[in-house]
Design a protein around this motif. Structure first.
Motif, mmCIF file in Angstrom:
data_model
loop_
_atom_site.group_PDB
_atom_site.id
_atom_site.type_symbol
_atom_site.label_atom_id
_atom_site.label_comp_id
_atom_site.label_asym_id
_atom_site.label_seq_id
_atom_site.Cartn_x
_atom_site.Cartn_y
_atom_site.Cartn_z
ATOM 1 N N GLU A 1 0.826 -1.298 -0.058
ATOM 2 C CA GLU A 1 0.118 -0.108 -0.110
ATOM 3 C C GLU A 1 0.765 1.501 -0.061
ATOM 4 O O GLU A 1 0.585 2.174 -0.767
ATOM 5 C CB GLU A 1 -0.850 -0.221 1.370
ATOM 6 N N ILE A 2 1.912 1.227 0.674
ATOM 7 C CA ILE A 2 2.795 2.454 0.966
ATOM 8 C C ILE A 2 3.676 2.387 -0.398
ATOM 9 O O ILE A 2 4.186 3.751 -0.629
ATOM 10 C CB ILE A 2 3.896 2.224 2.334
ATOM 11 N N GLY A 3 3.902 1.590 -1.083
ATOM 12 C CA GLY A 3 4.733 1.568 -2.258
ATOM 13 C C GLY A 3 6.126 1.194 -1.936
ATOM 14 O O GLY A 3 7.187 1.882 -2.805
ATOM 15 N N VAL A 4 6.486 0.432 -1.054
ATOM 16 C CA VAL A 4 7.999 0.285 -0.764
ATOM 17 C C VAL A 4 8.103 -1.225 -1.224
ATOM 18 O O VAL A 4 7.552 -2.301 -0.591
ATOM 19 C CB VAL A 4 8.291 0.504 0.832
ATOM 20 N N VAL A 5 9.269 -1.420 -1.704
ATOM 21 C CA VAL A 5 9.727 -2.859 -2.153
ATOM 22 C C VAL A 5 11.185 -2.922 -1.369
ATOM 23 O O VAL A 5 12.077 -2.122 -1.690
ATOM 24 C CB VAL A 5 9.944 -3.168 -3.754
ATOM 25 N N PRO A 6 11.275 -3.905 -0.188
ATOM 26 C CA PRO A 6 12.285 -3.989 0.478
ATOM 27 C C PRO A 6 13.596 -4.335 -0.350
ATOM 28 O O PRO A 6 13.357 -5.321 -1.386
ATOM 29 C CB PRO A 6 12.147 -4.779 1.555
ATOM 30 N N THR A 7 14.814 -3.779 -0.147
ATOM 31 C CA THR A 7 15.638 -4.193 -1.230
ATOM 32 C C THR A 7 16.263 -5.867 -0.917
ATOM 33 O O THR A 7 16.746 -6.475 -1.863
ATOM 34 C CB THR A 7 17.005 -3.292 -1.030
ATOM 35 N N SER A 8 15.992 -6.083 0.361
ATOM 36 C CA SER A 8 16.332 -7.687 0.932
ATOM 37 C C SER A 8 15.183 -7.855 1.965
ATOM 38 O O SER A 8 14.892 -6.800 2.816
ATOM 39 C CB SER A 8 17.680 -7.793 1.131
ATOM 40 N N MET A 9 14.961 -9.157 2.146
ATOM 41 C CA MET A 9 14.220 -9.395 3.193
ATOM 42 C C MET A 9 14.219 -10.798 3.782
ATOM 43 O O MET A 9 14.544 -11.806 3.074
ATOM 44 C CB MET A 9 12.648 -9.137 3.130
ATOM 45 N N MET A 10 14.199 -11.198 5.183
ATOM 46 C CA MET A 10 14.182 -12.558 5.826
ATOM 47 C C MET A 10 12.909 -12.583 6.831
ATOM 48 O O MET A 10 12.994 -11.411 7.207
ATOM 49 C CB MET A 10 15.512 -13.033 6.140
ATOM 50 N N ASP A 11 12.793 -13.820 7.139
ATOM 51 C CA ASP A 11 11.734 -13.655 8.240
ATOM 52 C C ASP A 11 12.767 -14.238 9.537
ATOM 53 O O ASP A 11 13.800 -14.746 9.164
ATOM 54 C CB ASP A 11 10.765 -14.525 8.257
ATOM 55 N N ILE A 12 12.655 -13.994 10.759
ATOM 56 C CA ILE A 12 13.395 -14.021 11.697
ATOM 57 C C ILE A 12 13.064 -15.410 12.527
ATOM 58 O O ILE A 12 12.214 -15.358 13.449
ATOM 59 C CB ILE A 12 13.554 -12.852 12.808
ATOM 60 N N SER A 13 13.643 -16.529 12.093
ATOM 61 C CA SER A 13 13.413 -17.824 12.540
ATOM 62 C C SER A 13 14.626 -18.315 13.443
ATOM 63 O O SER A 13 14.326 -18.813 14.399
ATOM 64 C CB SER A 13 12.860 -18.749 11.545
ATOM 65 N N ASP A 14 15.735 -18.223 12.941
ATOM 66 C CA ASP A 14 16.986 -18.607 13.645
ATOM 67 C C ASP A 14 17.573 -17.578 14.414
ATOM 68 O O ASP A 14 18.383 -17.984 15.480
ATOM 69 C CB ASP A 14 18.049 -19.145 12.663
ATOM 70 N N GLY A 15 17.087 -16.308 14.416
ATOM 71 C CA GLY A 15 17.642 -15.217 15.287
ATOM 72 C C GLY A 15 18.246 -14.163 14.461
ATOM 73 O O GLY A 15 18.559 -14.238 13.398
ATOM 74 N N LEU A 16 17.961 -12.872 14.893
ATOM 75 C CA LEU A 16 18.298 -11.549 14.264
ATOM 76 C C LEU A 16 19.768 -11.956 13.671
ATOM 77 O O LEU A 16 20.005 -11.561 12.449
ATOM 78 C CB LEU A 16 18.261 -10.643 15.178
ATOM 79 N N ALA A 17 20.865 -12.008 14.560
ATOM 80 C CA ALA A 17 22.068 -12.060 14.099
ATOM 81 C C ALA A 17 22.396 -13.285 12.826
ATOM 82 O O ALA A 17 23.077 -12.788 11.778
ATOM 83 C CB ALA A 17 23.060 -12.568 15.381
ATOM 84 N N SER A 18 21.809 -14.207 13.294
ATOM 85 C CA SER A 18 21.926 -15.379 12.012
ATOM 86 C C SER A 18 21.337 -15.036 10.786
ATOM 87 O O SER A 18 21.876 -15.106 9.544
ATOM 88 C CB SER A 18 21.372 -16.664 12.512
ATOM 89 N N GLU A 19 20.110 -14.148 10.910
ATOM 90 C CA GLU A 19 19.459 -13.657 9.563
ATOM 91 C C GLU A 19 20.276 -12.730 8.908
ATOM 92 O O GLU A 19 20.444 -12.601 7.784
ATOM 93 C CB GLU A 19 18.059 -13.315 9.902
ATOM 94 N N LEU A 20 20.750 -11.761 9.862
ATOM 95 C CA LEU A 20 21.813 -10.818 9.137
ATOM 96 C C LEU A 20 22.907 -11.484 8.423
ATOM 97 O O LEU A 20 23.498 -10.934 7.337
ATOM 98 C CB LEU A 20 22.320 -9.707 10.370
ATOM 99 N N PHE A 21 23.444 -12.340 8.937
ATOM 100 C CA PHE A 21 24.646 -13.069 8.272
ATOM 101 C C PHE A 21 24.197 -13.685 7.206
ATOM 102 O O PHE A 21 24.811 -13.494 5.936
ATOM 103 C CB PHE A 21 25.305 -14.219 9.144
ATOM 104 N N HIS A 22 22.896 -14.233 7.092
ATOM 105 C CA HIS A 22 22.735 -14.747 5.743
ATOM 106 C C HIS A 22 22.260 -13.513 4.622
ATOM 107 O O HIS A 22 22.964 -13.783 3.455
ATOM 108 C CB HIS A 22 21.213 -15.298 5.730
ATOM 109 N N ILE A 23 21.958 -12.525 5.018
ATOM 110 C CA ILE A 23 21.712 -11.222 3.993
ATOM 111 C C ILE A 23 22.980 -10.742 3.659
ATOM 112 O O ILE A 23 23.291 -10.533 2.442
ATOM 113 C CB ILE A 23 20.851 -10.217 4.818
#
Lengths: 342, 342
Positions: free
Chosen positions: A224-246
């Motif tokens: 609705e706002i018209g924003v497409v994130p440049t990257s995205m993940m859901d936090i299933s393993d933990g914030l730090a772990s997901e940041l490492f993946h990105i």
């Protein structure tokens, strides 16, 4: 079995996955994205389908001594919807397969499906298929979720760019802290079955663990706002772990700020009570099923007043590394512990 | 758990599925077909996607004491591709989730995936996603297959019409007879571990059980010939059971002829050796993963010379019932025993 025996613990879950995936060949043009993101992407003519699947086992992913069956059913759907959301796609259909032992009555299976159906209604997905079979040891649930998006709406792990802003939704660490509370009360109960579990004051954190939401609402709002994130993940393993993946997928580094990390008061207080560092819970606690995403600077204005999106840092060059800036202003190297199932 | 306890054995697998599915609501127009056929059908703009999923557990669906891991992997893919074929659709993608105990080495998991990859190559499907997790008791495999078709190419269970001709591919009963041989040799081995299993003369039937093919080739041929079956299923539970499903979904009856039922010589000979009635194996043996389908009379000419399609009977009015005409010309009521997992 071959003569050489390598234990899976030697190479870890991600090592095993890497090793298996080296031998996989993709032959269809319609397979737009295979293994390596939150969901696969399949061409569907004027749009794309995203497909994701999770396998959940009693005693590994849930404990029926404290997880009510409707919550287990709800969560099994939510974790898959969350993976669809992580692609910035809208979940539309799910299939659910279950394997059950004869310990389960028809009424117990109906209780499980009450949760599955509640999740379908909550997330707006249709249950279109599945498989029902018997198990010799405990409940097994396999859910596959299918979502839709326009190709240009998708957010992969690999699109984060230098100077992008890192956003997270909701608050973090609650599901992990909730799990510790539930495990503690279970031990108390096992030691003395006459003791009633004290869970009233832990309602928020235990609910985060037992019946997590998936942030499909955020995906709708971003459209609705018209924003497409440049990257995205859901936090299933933990914030730090997901940041490492990105960082790995995008070839970037990150800097995040301790004082920007969102934590609920009950999560904070309970972590302290349990002698755990609240920030460690936020960084490495899994199963919150919030979204982490990056946006370009120019999109910041569109989101800055959103009450449930928090700006925790920014993307930098890969060579500049991955850092957490503490409240005292010190930059420390970020470590990903994640969740280990092996 | 609620106070009333109904055992699943009281209502059976199909009774349980019926009961669960009464409460399911479909809300998206893109969910063209939900539960009740070999696969779900999802709109994809200019075509449709079909989605099917199977959950396979060690000790229930396969026995690693005689099933080599590559065969288990191959079969897990084949049974899902077979469900896509049963919709008259072309399988394109699969996801594979596995749960393993620490009894499995990296090499064992690689052996499993060697079979999965061989099946992907054989059936022309891409492995695009999955989940890898730990199990406390045995191997669990969940596969989801996604296929494509034009909407008008799909064959549902519900389209059989009076006077249609009933066709089956290949030969039947082999997988069931093969299972009996494998179970017998296992018992011999357990009684005396020095005995070597005698499997040379049973190669065809044991291969039917351990590494079944899926008839994706028939789907491609039907397209080339320009025949769309009026109804179709794959034979996983047994010919009679599948015929009952088609009759129920289409509101028809059937007459099939014993002397038209295709049986391989090794299947026949082995059944006799094991004191089993070969025709019972053909009618009620599961897991052959051949296709059963109905065609209109006018399409018969296009298929009559096909070496691997057999015409076993015809569709009649529902009121005329379901019959098997024996070699002596007697019509007996057809019974569906099927496979019971509960």
């Amino acid at each position: 079995m071959s003569e050489k025996r390598t234990e899976i613990s030697e190479i870890g879950e991600f090592g095993l996955i890497d090793r298996l995936h080296q031998k996989i060949k993709i032959q269809h043009e319609s397979s737009l994205k295979g293994i390596g993101d939150d969901a696969a992407v399949i061409d569907a003519g004027d749009h794309v389908k995203v497909v994701t699947t999770d396998l959940l086992l009693e005693g590994v992913h849930f404990d029926l001594s404290y997880a009510p069956l409707p919550h287990v059913g709800f969560k099994a759907v939510a974790v898959n919807v969350s993976d669809v959301a992580a692609m910035n796609a809208i979940a539309k259909q799910i299939t659910v397969s279950i394997a059950i032992t004869n310990r389960f009555s028809v009424e117990a299976v109906e209780a499980l499906y009450a949760g599955i159906n509640a999740a379908c209604e909550h997330f707006g997905v249709d249950l279109v298929g599945g498989d029902t079979t018997s198990s010799r040891s405990g409940l097994v649930i396999s859910v596959t979720a299918i979502g839709e998006a326009q190709k240009e709406q998708l957010s992969y792990r690999s699109g984060a760019k230098e100077n992008d802003i890192i956003c997270v939704t909701g608050d973090l660490g609650g599901a992990f802290v909730g799990l510790q509370v539930l495990e503690r009360e279970k031990q108390v109960f096992l030691a003395n079955p006459n003791m009633q579990p004290e869970l009233e004051k832990y309602q928020i954190v235990t609910a985060r663990q037992l019946r997590p939401d998936a942030r499909m609402d955020i995906v709708h709002e971003l459209r609705e706002i018209g924003v497409v994130p440049t990257s995205m993940m859901d936090i299933s393993d933990g914030l730090a772990s997901e940041l490492f993946h990105i960082c790995k997928a995008s070839g970037v580094g990150v800097t995040i700020y301790e004082d920007k990390l969102p934590i609920d008061k009950q999560t904070f207080d309970t972590a302290v009570e349990l002698n755990m560092d609240p920030i460690t819970c936020v960084l490495n606690g899994g199963e919150d099923y919030e979204l982490i995403f990056t946006i370009s600077q120019e999109d910041y204005k569109k989101l800055e007043k959103h009450p449930d999106i928090h700006f925790i840092g920014y993307v930098n060059k890969e060579a500049d590394g991955k850092h957490l800036v503490t409240k005292s202003g010190t930059a420390v190297a970020l470590k990903a512990q994640g969740w280990k199932h092996f």
